[in-house]
Write an enzyme that holds these catalytic residues in place. Sequence first.
Site, PDB file in Angstrom:
ATOM      1  N   SER A 124     -47.735  12.843 -23.094  1.00 16.26           N
ATOM      2  CA  SER A 124     -48.228  11.540 -23.026  1.00 16.26           C
ATOM      3  C   SER A 124     -49.612  11.450 -23.426  1.00 16.26           C
ATOM      4  CB  SER A 124     -47.903  10.905 -21.791  1.00 16.26           C
ATOM      5  OG  SER A 124     -48.654  11.539 -20.601  1.00 16.26           O
ATOM      6  N   HIS A 145     -42.976  10.723 -27.887  1.00 13.17           N
ATOM      7  CA  HIS A 145     -43.329  10.209 -26.584  1.00 13.17           C
ATOM      8  C   HIS A 145     -42.530   9.223 -26.156  1.00 13.17           C
ATOM      9  CE1 HIS A 145     -46.431   8.092 -23.863  1.00 13.17           C
ATOM     10  NE2 HIS A 145     -45.454   9.022 -23.054  1.00 13.17           N
ATOM     11  N   GLU A 157     -43.050   6.700 -29.236  1.00 18.67           N
ATOM     12  CA  GLU A 157     -44.388   6.829 -29.982  1.00 18.67           C
ATOM     13  C   GLU A 157     -44.171   8.194 -30.958  1.00 18.67           C
ATOM     14  OE1 GLU A 157     -48.261   5.096 -27.913  1.00 18.67           O
ATOM     15  OE2 GLU A 157     -47.303   7.175 -27.212  1.00 18.67           O
ATOM     16  N   ASN A 195     -51.510   4.368 -24.352  1.00 12.08           N
ATOM     17  CA  ASN A 195     -52.421   4.922 -23.171  1.00 12.08           C
ATOM     18  C   ASN A 195     -53.759   4.621 -23.521  1.00 12.08           C
ATOM     19  OD1 ASN A 195     -50.569   5.469 -21.013  1.00 12.08           O
ATOM     20  ND2 ASN A 195     -50.419   7.624 -21.806  1.00 12.08           N
TER      21      ASN A 195
END
Length: 518
Positions: A124, A145, A157, A195
Amino acid sequence: MPNALPKGSIVAVVGSGAMGAGIAQVAAAAGHEVRLYDTRTEAVSKAIADIAKTYAKLVEKGRMGAAEADLAHERLQPAASLNDLADAVLVIEAVVENLDVKRKLFGELEGIVRDSCILATNTSSISITSIAAPLRRPERLVGMHFFNPVPLMALVEVISGLATSREAADVVYATAASWGKEPVHAKSTPGFIVNRVARPYYAEALRLLLEGAADPATIDAVMRDCGGFRMGPFELMDLIGHDVNFSVTQSVCDAYYGDQRFTPSILQQELVNAGFLGRKSGRGFYRYSDDAARPEPQAEAPQPRPTGVNVGFETDQEHAFVRPMEQRLRDAGFDVVHLRPTLNARRDPPGFHCGGAAIYLSDGRTATERAAASGYADTVVYDLLLDTAEAKRIALARADQCSEQAWSAAVGLFQAAGFTVTRLDDVPGMAVMRTVAMLANEAADAVNQGVCSAGAVDTAMRKGVNYPRGPLAWADSAGLAHIVAVLSNLAAGYGEDRYRVSPLLRRKLAAGAHFHAQ
């Protein structure tokens, strides 16, 4: 574009924790022979048993056929060693977030699997480029991900490092789509898409709390009820865990060499220092003991219904900006009168006027600053709403100069239109407006820097963290001119590089363009 990996082909998953087990469950249900490996053989057995129970529950709920569940379970087999993965066409790693551990694992796998096998990491946060660097064939390593819980969260992702081949990334993308996921391509940069772009959701809330805008329960309610977010930022941070959330923010900040946009909060650092980590420790911004009462968000006491309301604007385009609120007021029985200022009058931004109060959508300035600039003391500002027609709550802030009479009229106006009125202290940009502007700004920078497309960033934020609208679609809806004005006013008010406007936002605005077709 390359096709997805064929059904029946072997997909290996290394790591049988929550993420690895979830990936294995989805891959087996999609028709692949799955080999699940972990250094702890008992963990693999437990994961496979738990997946079987999950399939059984899906059958009970009618979401999966009994025969389909049996076949999926049969396709899921334990691997006694990494050598058992030799025939895999795709190996997905879901082990501890440690660069050295991942490099060692992929180095071992490279000596076992065929050259045509694609290697994928569920990291991540770690650079795909760094993980792949020691490999003999780094072009076949791709980031894949998933989001927790894997079976329920749609986003994947697909992340390319500097050496990743486009073919490998495309195969992983097509495979994820064939598993019922919504994949997006991204370049390997700190935080990838979600993120990175999500940081302002937490950061702006923490700053609002630090500046005394309201208590956590009130800010959470505003973000849910006005902004349409599924969870408020403080309850979400409590759920994630402050140690985890703070660590991610700190790592992204460090990776961007201290960029002010990612600066961690001293408030969250204090929670971590105290061991108040959220739900898992029993205390964060809220208490989670059985007898703990959930605090109520602030709501203004009922005020009299005003006798009339006017709306001021100069152009039909400006009028369109406040039209949804005007319609809601009309639906509440108000006869809204249009006022056009004379050519010589001071420019009047689109807003509502009743009982002496001038009421405007936040533009990133405080109500006090706007009152001083206009020379009109009785100024009130309201926060951005996702859906003006359906919202149950609205957040207002008043200028320090504003009279009680004008404030009462503003509160009464929105209460008469069916809103619960919540008062925020007069902070720049309020809550939803400044957060959405910053989310859009970060999303625009990600696109501008080639991390992903505008469509990918909006899909990622909707499907990865359940935002009610993609940040760039929201910017289009609110108006790029207004978003840029909010950010510019925040930058001027705070004097910080944190609120600098993305060059792509300015470019789109100058071109009269949008991020998505209108």
